[in-house]
Design a protein around this motif. Sequence first.
Motif, PDB file in Angstrom:
ATOM      1  N   TYR A  99      -9.217   0.208   3.547  1.00  0.00           N
ATOM      2  CA  TYR A  99     -10.148   0.286   2.429  1.00  0.00           C
ATOM      3  C   TYR A  99     -10.604  -1.115   2.075  1.00  0.00           C
ATOM      4  CZ  TYR A  99      -7.978   4.863   1.324  1.00  0.00           C
ATOM      5  OH  TYR A  99      -7.504   6.151   1.351  1.00  0.00           O
ATOM      6  N   LEU A 109     -12.113   1.928  -4.614  1.00  0.00           N
ATOM      7  CA  LEU A 109     -11.698   1.791  -3.222  1.00  0.00           C
ATOM      8  C   LEU A 109     -12.632   2.594  -2.326  1.00  0.00           C
ATOM      9  CD1 LEU A 109      -8.934   1.241  -4.836  1.00  0.00           C
ATOM     10  CD2 LEU A 109      -7.847   1.866  -2.678  1.00  0.00           C
ATOM     11  N   LEU A 116     -13.356   3.753   1.683  1.00  0.00           N
ATOM     12  CA  LEU A 116     -12.700   3.893   2.976  1.00  0.00           C
ATOM     13  C   LEU A 116     -13.588   3.354   4.091  1.00  0.00           C
ATOM     14  CD1 LEU A 116     -10.247   5.050   4.532  1.00  0.00           C
ATOM     15  CD2 LEU A 116     -11.536   7.198   4.681  1.00  0.00           C
ATOM     16  N   TYR A 142      -5.495   8.825  12.710  1.00  0.00           N
ATOM     17  CA  TYR A 142      -4.472   9.841  12.520  1.00  0.00           C
ATOM     18  C   TYR A 142      -3.493   9.899  13.706  1.00  0.00           C
ATOM     19  CZ  TYR A 142      -7.913  12.460  15.232  1.00  0.00           C
ATOM     20  OH  TYR A 142      -8.812  12.847  16.172  1.00  0.00           O
ATOM     21  N   LEU A 197      -7.470  -3.450   1.683  1.00  0.00           N
ATOM     22  CA  LEU A 197      -6.187  -2.779   1.509  1.00  0.00           C
ATOM     23  C   LEU A 197      -5.930  -1.841   2.677  1.00  0.00           C
ATOM     24  CD1 LEU A 197      -6.613  -1.958  -2.257  1.00  0.00           C
ATOM     25  CD2 LEU A 197      -4.748  -3.314  -1.340  1.00  0.00           C
ATOM     26  N   GLN A 226      -4.468  13.828  -6.665  1.00  0.00           N
ATOM     27  CA  GLN A 226      -3.404  12.838  -6.794  1.00  0.00           C
ATOM     28  C   GLN A 226      -3.835  11.789  -7.830  1.00  0.00           C
ATOM     29  OE1 GLN A 226      -2.422  11.124  -2.971  1.00  0.00           O
ATOM     30  NE2 GLN A 226      -1.979  13.104  -2.031  1.00  0.00           N
ATOM     31  N   PHE A 231       0.459   1.766   0.132  1.00  0.00           N
ATOM     32  CA  PHE A 231      -0.451   0.654   0.334  1.00  0.00           C
ATOM     33  C   PHE A 231       0.287  -0.649   0.602  1.00  0.00           C
ATOM     34  CE2 PHE A 231      -4.742   2.067  -0.668  1.00  0.00           C
ATOM     35  CZ  PHE A 231      -4.492   3.319  -1.198  1.00  0.00           C
ATOM     36  N   GLY A 232      -0.377  -1.503   1.395  1.00  0.00           N
ATOM     37  CA  GLY A 232       0.074  -2.868   1.548  1.00  0.00           C
ATOM     38  C   GLY A 232      -0.392  -3.712   0.370  1.00  0.00           C
ATOM     39  N   PHE A 291     -10.160   5.184   9.343  1.00  0.00           N
ATOM     40  CA  PHE A 291      -8.788   5.644   9.350  1.00  0.00           C
ATOM     41  C   PHE A 291      -8.407   6.118  10.747  1.00  0.00           C
ATOM     42  CE2 PHE A 291      -9.148  10.315   9.346  1.00  0.00           C
ATOM     43  CZ  PHE A 291     -10.455  10.501   8.934  1.00  0.00           C
ATOM     44  N   GLN A 300     -11.905  -3.008  -1.607  1.00  0.00           N
ATOM     45  CA  GLN A 300     -11.969  -2.790  -3.039  1.00  0.00           C
ATOM     46  C   GLN A 300     -12.812  -3.870  -3.671  1.00  0.00           C
ATOM     47  OE1 GLN A 300      -8.206  -2.797  -5.217  1.00  0.00           O
ATOM     48  NE2 GLN A 300      -9.088  -1.444  -6.773  1.00  0.00           N
ATOM     49  N   ASN A 340      -0.031  14.189   1.561  1.00  0.00           N
ATOM     50  CA  ASN A 340      -0.311  12.890   2.180  1.00  0.00           C
ATOM     51  C   ASN A 340      -0.396  11.769   1.163  1.00  0.00           C
ATOM     52  OD1 ASN A 340      -2.636  13.901   1.079  1.00  0.00           O
ATOM     53  ND2 ASN A 340      -3.988  13.097   2.668  1.00  0.00           N
ATOM     54  N   GLU A 341       0.699  11.551   0.468  1.00  0.00           N
ATOM     55  CA  GLU A 341       0.795  10.382  -0.411  1.00  0.00           C
ATOM     56  C   GLU A 341       0.557   9.124   0.411  1.00  0.00           C
ATOM     57  OE1 GLU A 341       4.722  10.007  -1.866  1.00  0.00           O
ATOM     58  OE2 GLU A 341       4.501   7.915  -2.462  1.00  0.00           O
ATOM     59  N   GLN A 342      -0.277   8.241  -0.109  1.00  0.00           N
ATOM     60  CA  GLN A 342      -0.580   7.019   0.626  1.00  0.00           C
ATOM     61  C   GLN A 342       0.239   5.852   0.092  1.00  0.00           C
ATOM     62  OE1 GLN A 342      -4.693   6.121   1.342  1.00  0.00           O
ATOM     63  NE2 GLN A 342      -5.042   8.056   2.374  1.00  0.00           N
ATOM     64  N   PHE A 393      -4.960   3.690   7.258  1.00  0.00           N
ATOM     65  CA  PHE A 393      -6.273   3.593   6.622  1.00  0.00           C
ATOM     66  C   PHE A 393      -6.604   2.143   6.291  1.00  0.00           C
ATOM     67  CE2 PHE A 393      -6.240   8.140   5.686  1.00  0.00           C
ATOM     68  CZ  PHE A 393      -4.883   8.410   5.649  1.00  0.00           C
ATOM     69  N   TYR A 396      -2.981   7.673  -8.921  1.00  0.00           N
ATOM     70  CA  TYR A 396      -2.391   6.395  -8.540  1.00  0.00           C
ATOM     71  C   TYR A 396      -2.578   5.402  -9.688  1.00  0.00           C
ATOM     72  CZ  TYR A 396      -2.195   7.890  -3.623  1.00  0.00           C
ATOM     73  OH  TYR A 396      -1.907   8.556  -2.447  1.00  0.00           O
TER      74      TYR A 396
END
Lengths: 114, 111
Positions: free
Chosen positions: A35, A43, A45, A50, A90, B33, A105-106, A48, A37, A101-103, A33, B35
Amino acid sequence: DVKVTQSSRYLVKRTGEKVFLECVQDMDHENMFWYRQDPGLGLRLIYFSYDVKMKEKGDIPEGYSVSREKKERFSLILESASTNQTSMYLCASSSWRRGYNEQFFGPGTRLTVL
Amino acid sequence: GQQVMQIPQYQHVQEGEDFTTYCNSSTTLSNIQWYKQRPGGHPVFLIQLVKSGEVKKQKRLTFQFGEAKKNSSLHITATQTTDVGTYFCVVASNSGYALNFGKGTSLLVTP
């Protein structure tokens, strides 16, 4: 340990330049993904993916494109940078293998367009 | 996709006080969720809630999912300066792959 890396922490470009932001993940995640910010906007999107070579528009794709030629790498391209694209970008990745689907991040790239 | 409203936008507390942020949706959520993003950092996953009325705890943090699965809350007991940051509630988009982030609650804790 899970890791998402982005090519630059800070980047300064001029209006009209073509800008490439690179993101690499080492977790064999199928989803990636991009994003942006901005203060007060949270954030948002952009795009993305898949799967390799697959891409889907997010909420604000205008002015951006993406490329995913390899599973671990997802690139964001600003075809002709404009000042309103100054932002924190991000990258994130996720997988359904754990059932949700926990994301991850960089660290982000702070892009300034002059 | 599913959207959420998060309140308050900002909260400033003294160290040791409790803190709560709320997340509300007009539609029933499949899951939610949470964060946390520290200043200068990137969002980090805290937890996922799936079941109606679910309550989960992580040390001083308590997460709740409403009975109707339309709201959620994060409560921090006895805040510490390490709790400073922005807390986001996040829900699935229509695609199921992507996530929609709330605008977050920024927490400031002064010693």
